[in-house]
Design a protein around this motif. Structure first.
Motif, mmCIF file in Angstrom:
data_model
loop_
_atom_site.group_PDB
_atom_site.id
_atom_site.type_symbol
_atom_site.label_atom_id
_atom_site.label_comp_id
_atom_site.label_asym_id
_atom_site.label_seq_id
_atom_site.Cartn_x
_atom_site.Cartn_y
_atom_site.Cartn_z
ATOM 1 N N THR B 713 66.012 104.199 -11.354
ATOM 2 C CA THR B 713 65.886 105.655 -10.830
ATOM 3 C C THR B 713 65.484 105.515 -9.418
ATOM 4 N N PHE B 714 65.969 106.420 -8.466
ATOM 5 C CA PHE B 714 65.106 106.549 -7.079
ATOM 6 C C PHE B 714 65.246 108.002 -6.791
ATOM 7 N N ILE B 715 63.915 108.490 -6.396
ATOM 8 C CA ILE B 715 63.684 109.750 -6.037
ATOM 9 C C ILE B 715 64.002 109.879 -4.527
ATOM 10 N N VAL B 716 64.579 110.763 -4.203
ATOM 11 C CA VAL B 716 65.099 110.951 -2.797
ATOM 12 C C VAL B 716 64.532 112.330 -2.593
ATOM 13 N N GLU B 717 63.755 112.600 -1.503
ATOM 14 C CA GLU B 717 62.951 113.854 -1.112
ATOM 15 C C GLU B 717 63.188 114.398 -0.045
ATOM 16 N N LYS B 718 64.265 115.121 0.326
ATOM 17 C CA LYS B 718 64.956 116.039 1.302
ATOM 18 C C LYS B 718 64.545 117.253 1.181
ATOM 19 N N PRO B 719 63.328 117.768 1.920
ATOM 20 C CA PRO B 719 62.963 119.176 1.191
ATOM 21 C C PRO B 719 63.893 120.326 1.602
ATOM 22 N N ASN B 720 63.927 121.198 0.443
ATOM 23 C CA ASN B 720 64.443 122.210 0.585
ATOM 24 C C ASN B 720 63.494 123.392 1.145
ATOM 25 N N LYS B 721 63.639 123.602 2.173
ATOM 26 C CA LYS B 721 62.747 124.544 3.139
ATOM 27 C C LYS B 721 62.545 125.755 2.145
ATOM 28 N N ALA B 722 63.447 126.306 1.383
ATOM 29 C CA ALA B 722 63.183 127.532 0.736
ATOM 30 C C ALA B 722 62.566 127.263 -0.494
ATOM 31 N N GLY B 723 62.389 125.886 -1.042
ATOM 32 C CA GLY B 723 61.960 125.623 -2.550
ATOM 33 C C GLY B 723 60.618 125.580 -2.324
ATOM 34 N N PRO B 724 59.893 125.578 -3.692
ATOM 35 C CA PRO B 724 58.414 125.494 -3.668
ATOM 36 C C PRO B 724 58.099 124.114 -3.540
ATOM 37 N N TYR B 725 57.257 123.911 -2.486
ATOM 38 C CA TYR B 725 56.828 122.820 -1.972
ATOM 39 C C TYR B 725 57.874 121.777 -1.599
ATOM 40 N N GLY B 726 59.363 122.380 -1.342
ATOM 41 C CA GLY B 726 60.412 121.566 -0.858
ATOM 42 C C GLY B 726 61.188 121.141 -2.160
ATOM 43 N N ALA B 727 60.679 121.710 -3.163
ATOM 44 C CA ALA B 727 61.738 121.216 -4.404
ATOM 45 C C ALA B 727 63.096 121.804 -4.285
ATOM 46 N N LYS B 728 64.063 121.131 -4.974
ATOM 47 C CA LYS B 728 65.152 121.697 -5.523
ATOM 48 C C LYS B 728 65.228 121.949 -6.893
ATOM 49 N N GLY B 729 65.649 120.648 -7.703
ATOM 50 C CA GLY B 729 65.947 120.809 -9.237
ATOM 51 C C GLY B 729 66.137 119.425 -9.658
ATOM 52 N N ALA B 730 66.327 119.094 -10.847
ATOM 53 C CA ALA B 730 66.800 117.806 -11.326
ATOM 54 C C ALA B 730 67.639 117.982 -12.658
ATOM 55 N N GLY B 731 67.503 118.987 -13.398
ATOM 56 C CA GLY B 731 68.152 119.102 -14.875
ATOM 57 C C GLY B 731 69.337 118.348 -14.941
ATOM 58 N N GLU B 732 70.289 119.019 -14.238
ATOM 59 C CA GLU B 732 71.729 118.759 -14.489
ATOM 60 C C GLU B 732 72.322 117.517 -13.726
ATOM 61 N N PRO B 733 71.985 117.328 -12.506
ATOM 62 C CA PRO B 733 72.651 116.465 -11.891
ATOM 63 C C PRO B 733 72.951 114.959 -12.290
ATOM 64 N N PRO B 734 71.884 114.385 -12.969
ATOM 65 C CA PRO B 734 71.899 113.056 -13.129
ATOM 66 C C PRO B 734 73.133 112.678 -13.844
ATOM 67 N N LEU B 735 73.960 113.435 -14.712
ATOM 68 C CA LEU B 735 75.148 112.945 -15.396
ATOM 69 C C LEU B 735 76.258 113.280 -14.626
ATOM 70 N N ILE B 736 76.264 113.871 -13.639
ATOM 71 C CA ILE B 736 77.440 114.350 -12.790
ATOM 72 C C ILE B 736 78.516 113.239 -12.382
#
Lengths: 279, 780
Positions: B713-736
């Motif tokens: 796995t590779f975590i790529v971090e392109k910040p979401n300016k509106a998210g907490p500390y730039g976070a988005k989410g991670a729960g669902e996308p991995p199986l799409i």
């Protein structure tokens, strides 16, 4: 879940007596099939006789030219026994069966008694040319495994008999075994096709071979036709000669099985042959 | 939001889960652990036929069995006769008609399970059997028998919903196209296969008419809303609690209601606590499933590989009830996601997408990890792969040509901005590099071929509805313990740990001070449901908001302590001090101990609403504030003679904005990849005449440990300016994008395209044989 009565005999003799006198008696020897059937209510209320912990039936030993297993020996015991080294390739074959929790409980004899067309150990024992000892309170009899199965979940075992022994001839030098099963996933699944091969080599010539096939017919069977073709030939030539011959003994129910029987036989023979090459 | 990432104490740290020890010790409490001996056992009698009229129900014999405490049928209901999260269309108890095998006809409470089962067997029901419709394509036909006569949302006969998306001029794009690719894709119905079966404890107190519902579920406030009408109680008189979940994956958004109505109504009727637990087989037959999809997909492109248009028709098998797609407003939940993501991650000028959600007699289709996105990504990524093959372009390159860049618009018309974080390109590079390395293969043989493939994906954070937002409370205790309350369910994803990290970071306190209460409508405020990969961003922002209030309150208390102005107070870590007189300092713990003496309560609520979402009747708008992106790469070997697949390596790169806890993100990525492999290779609910044939984990198989590939796995971090500390989410996308990546690798290995999931050994062999047949014909 179907209701049941449970007896825990403390000796084989007591178990045989109970089996003889109880109505709807059923041996509980691991329970990996029986408990499922009770849960699904595919067997109705019965009297269970629990023999899984009878020490008289829990052993693996050398007896002359044979290795002998007691009727309550689990896969786990076999895997852990030093005697498994007498069967090169067997450790890997056993690891293909179900999952570790099930191998802790399931017994070799239980697998045979269930007489499932896909029973892993049934196919192995057929390829190993094994024999079983059946006992009831009046006496015992020995049966060649090839004469044991009748059809799906049916065997010649009588309602008052227990499988007390499984007898396997020793694997000699220059004899090799291999087991391949194909399931829908890589582990913990019923076989869709399984093949066990016992190969006797002289150099690279197939001196003798037994090919046992499971999950294709209503009972495990051997393909004597393919065995005969292989005999006396180099492995390479033998494989070439059988590559396009669908075992006449087989009657696959579905076309997928039809396609994969030959590739699996070839893979299993190669698996045994590779061991002769030390790999 | 946020500060210099180099000085974070907790954000981005691999902090062990706060619930890890309890779960490892086996002391963590799940619903079934709370069952006690004095509880009655509740059971439901489910219909014998999937589609029938009920002519008569006779419970008189069952009522006479000693030990039976209550039997309820439709005529005994105290409140609404139907329920649902969005559309109240599912009968609490079937009265006149049953529409699938999960429709209950009677509820029984008895002193034990055996008695309850015996009572069920004594209830006689007369049915008039109706024809069964299992295929939504049949159900759509004008002359098809009606499953619902007066459905609250259905638009036309069995069609519950039709949604359209129109961008540019798709017709013209196809007229002018240099290349057109047209295919049909099919994806199966599957079970979530969570380990913990649905269960519920209901406790009713007659004097105050209050009801406590304890059940594993993903959205206590949605449940509260849906259940209050059934119980005919004010929402304030019902307390809904979700202990830890043994897995949810979207299914426990509404399957919890199916058991809560049984337990709740029986508890009210008997005035005794009632426990209900579905058997594993009942979970298979009754609860919601992933929507099966039938997708007709046309793609137009130039000979240089630029996609100029798509024309897509999606038919979703809704099953018997609306479940997660019954909103008749601008947002249509799952159906909406299928049209939004029909173009995957690409900038496509012209699009025409039509989706139908159609009733059948199958189990109701509900939310499941990915929420409609995996189905349409399978089709779109498949099309892109075929385009690459026709043009003899590398699959990575074709994606670079078409991918969304900053300033581009999605097919639903939303401009993708740099401020949302766009990591597609980085994900492509990482997966490409890793996939270049060959895994070692032990077996080699002419019939065993290696293949590699990739697919890309995107997924929005949160729900595209006006009410989407999160609320939380934080209360600081005199010893400096920080107690936060959120309605998020803890179902294995690790949200409580992530919340503790966000609070500790923002409040500048030691993480060991943080305690989280979760998912209890009497204690925790409405943070929204635990769905849509939203918790980190939405609840995280709400917690930051509360922490900011608390810091101000701490400053006020400190200022009063030193008799100065709050403006003069600064803080560093856990030390609060007067800026120009640093000897005037006090520790966080001490100020917490005395704050009340200075008439300051150290409590706060925090909330966050995203920018208001929009989505018009042409499927155009700005439904979510930000999107996660990613790329899945697969290396496999396939045996062309037997159809066996061995996935050697799964390489998954996902742009999550900022990984608050990289260990938790990796857990999501790895778990998602293996779940995606299950969907792709083996999972499929088989239905025959309305009955689930493979209703057990023995027959419905999911991957075993031996099916696990090397998971990279590779975590790529392109910040979401509106998210907490730039976070988005991670729960669902991995199986799409797992399925299209495997499809791509299978083609690479065998030269055949598989358009139907799962890629079983039979399907692979059939396709290979078909190809061989075609080739031999063309040679003649």
């Amino acid at each position: 879940m179907s209701s049941f009565e449970l007896s825990r005999p403390t000796s084989l003799k007591e178990a045989l007596t109970l089996l003889d006198c109880k109505d709807n008696a059923l041996i509980l020897n691991g329970g990996t099939d029986v408990m499922v059937s009770l849960h699904n209510e595919t067997i109705s209320s019965c009297s269970l006789i629990y023999i899984h912990e009878l020490s008289e039936l829990k052993y693996i030993k050398h007896e002359g030219d044979n290795i002998v297993f007691g009727g309550a020996t689990t896969y786990k015991q076999f895997e852990d026994s030093n005697l498994i080294n007498f069967f090169p390739g067997m450790a890997k074959a056993l690891s293909e069966i179900a999952s570790p929790p099930i191998r802790n409980m399931a017994t070799l004899a239980g697998n045979i008694a269930t007489a499932s067309p896909a029973g892993d150990f049934s196919v192995m024992l057929l390829g190993l040319n094994g024999e079983i000892e059946l006992m009831n309170m009046h006496g015992k009899r020995n049966v060649q495994i090839k004469d044991f199965f009748i059809s799906a979940n049916k065997s010649i075992i009588k309602s008052n008999e227990i499988i007390t022994k499984i007898i396997i001839p020793n694997i000699e030098e220059s004899q090799y075994i291999s087991y391949v099963k194909i399931g829908r996933r890589k582990g913990q699944d019923l076989s869709r096709v399984s093949v066990f091969v016992h190969l006797s080599l002289m150099g690279n010539i197939c001196e003798n071979i037994r090919i046992a096939i499971g999950a294709v017919n209503s009972k495990p069977f051997r393909s004597y036709t393919l065995e005969k073709i292989m005999k006396g030939k180099t492995i390479k030539q033998g494989l070439k000669d059988i590559s396009n011959i669908f075992p006449p003994e087989a009657s696959p129910r579905r076309s997928y099985k039809y396609h994969i029987v030959n590739p699996i036989i070839e893979r299993t023979i190669l698996g045994a042959f590779r061991q002769s090459l030390g790999g | 939001m946020g500060k210099d990432p180099n000085i974070y104490h907790y954000i981005g740290n691999r902090i062990p889960r706060t619930d890890a020890l309890s779960k490892a010790l086996g002391t963590a409490k799940y619903t079934a652990d709370l069952k006690t001996k004095n509880m009655l056992i509740g059971k439901a009698l489910f219909t014998k036929y999937p589609h029938a009229y009920i002519k008569n129900i006779d419970v008189s014999r069952a009522n006479r069995i000693p030990g039976v405490a209550a039997i309820i049928t439709a005529k005994d209901l105290p409140g609404s006769k139907t329920y649902g999260v969005f559309a109240a269309d599912k009968p609490v108890l079937a009265e006149n008609k049953v529409r699938y095998m999960g429709d209950p006809i009677a509820f029984v409470a008895a002193i034990d399970e055996k008695t309850a089962i015996q009572a069920l067997s004594m209830i006689t029901v007369d049915y008039e059997i109706l024809p069964v419709i299992n295929d939504p394509r049949e159900a759509m036909k004008e002359n098809s028998i009606l499953i619902h006569k007066n459905h609250p949302c259905a638009i036309h006969k069995n069609i519950m919903l039709e949604m359209n998306l129109t961008k540019g001029d798709a017709e013209k794009a196809f007229r002018d196209a240099e290349i057109i690719i047209e295919n049909d894709y099919k994806t199966p119905m599957i079970e979530h296969a969570y380990l913990e079966p649905d269960c519920c404890i209901a406790e009713y107190e007659l004097g105050s008419k209050s009801l406590v519902i304890t059940a594993p579920q993903q959205a206590v406030y949605s449940s509260l809303g849906a259940l209050a009408t059934v119980f005919n109680l004010p929402q304030g008189n019902i307390r809904v609690i979700s202990p830890f979940l043994g897995g949810g994956f979207g299914g426990k958004e509404d399957s919890c209601l199916d058991v809560a109505v049984i337990a709740g109504l029986l508890a009210m009727k008997t005035d005794k606590p009632v426990y209900v637990e579905l058997s594993a087989e009942e979970v298979f037959r009754i609860t919601g499933k992933r929507h099966p999809a039938y997708i007709h997909h046309r793609l137009a492109a130039t000979k240089h590989g630029k996609i100029t248009g798509i024309d897509v028709q999606i038919i979703l098998d809704k099953g018997a009830y609306a479940s997660m797609s019954g909103l008749r407003s601008s947002a249509h939940a799952l159906t909406q996601r299928t049209i939004m993501y029909a173009g995957s991650v690409y900038s496509i000028p012209n699009a025409s997408v039509k989706a139908f959600s159609v009733f059948t007699n199958n189990p109701y289709s509900t939310a499941m990890r990915g929420f409609g996105a995996p189905q349409v990504h399978f089709a779109m990524e498949g099309q892109v792969d075929e385009l690459a093959t026709i043009l003899n372009v590398n699959p990575i390159e074709i994606r670079r040509i078409n991918m969304l860049n900053a300033g581009d618009k999605t097919i639903f018309g939303q401009e993708i901005k740099e401020s949302m974080g766009i990591g597609i390109s980085e994900c492509l590079t990482l997966v490409e590099q890793e996939l270049k390395k060959d895994s070692l293969i032990q077996q080699t043989n002419n019939s065993i071929q290696r293949g590699k493939g990739i697919a890309a994906f995107m997924y929005g954070i949160g729900m595209p509805i006006a009410s989407e937002g999160a609320l939380c409370y934080i209360n600081i205790l005199p010893d400096g313990s920080v107690h936060a309350a959120v309605s998020t369910s803890e179902m294995g994803q690790g949200s409580n740990t992530v919340y503790a990290q966000i609070i500790a970071e923002t409040l500048h306190v030691d993480i060991n001070r943080i305690y989280i209460s979760y998912s209890d409508t009497y204690i925790t405020p409405n943070s929204g449901p635990t769905v849509a990969s939203r918790s980190t961003t939405f609840v995280g922002n709400a917690l930051i908001n509360a922490c900011e209030t608390l810091i101000n309150k701490l400053k006020v208390a400190t200022a009063r302590h030193f008799s100065c102005d709050p403006e003069e107070i600064a803080h560093k870590g856990e030390l609060y001090f007067q800026r120009d007189r640093e000897e005037n300092s006090i520790s966080f713990e001490n100020i917490c101990a005395c704050a009340k003496n200075y008439r300051v309560f150290l409590n706060a609520s925090g909330y966050w609403f995203p920018p208001e979402p929009s989505f018009d009747e042409n499927g155009q708008g700005e439904p979510m504030h930000a999107y996660m992106f990613g790329v899945h790469g697969i290396e496999l070997i396939v045996n062309k003679k037997t159809g066996e697949i061995d996935i050697l390596k799964s390489v998954l790169a996902c742009d999550v904005g900022k990984a608050i806890n990289p260990m938790a993100v990796e857990g999501q990525l790895e778990g998602g990849a293996i779940m995606g492999i299950g969907w792709s290779l083996m999972e499929e609910i088989i239905i025959k005449d309305g009955i689930v044939v493979n209703d057990s984990l023995k027959d419905f198989i999911i991957p075993s440990i031996k099916d696990m590939p090397d998971l990279i796995t590779f975590i790529v971090e392109k910040p979401n300016k509106a998210g907490p500390y730039g976070a988005k989410g991670a729960g669902e996308p991995p199986l799409i994008a797992t399925a299209p990546a495997i499809r791509s690798a299978l083609f690479n290995a065998t030269g055949v395209w598989l358009n139907t999931i799962p890629f079983t050994q039979e399907r692979i062999i059939n396709e290979i044989k078909n190809k061989e047949k075609k080739e031999s014909v063309s040679f003649e």
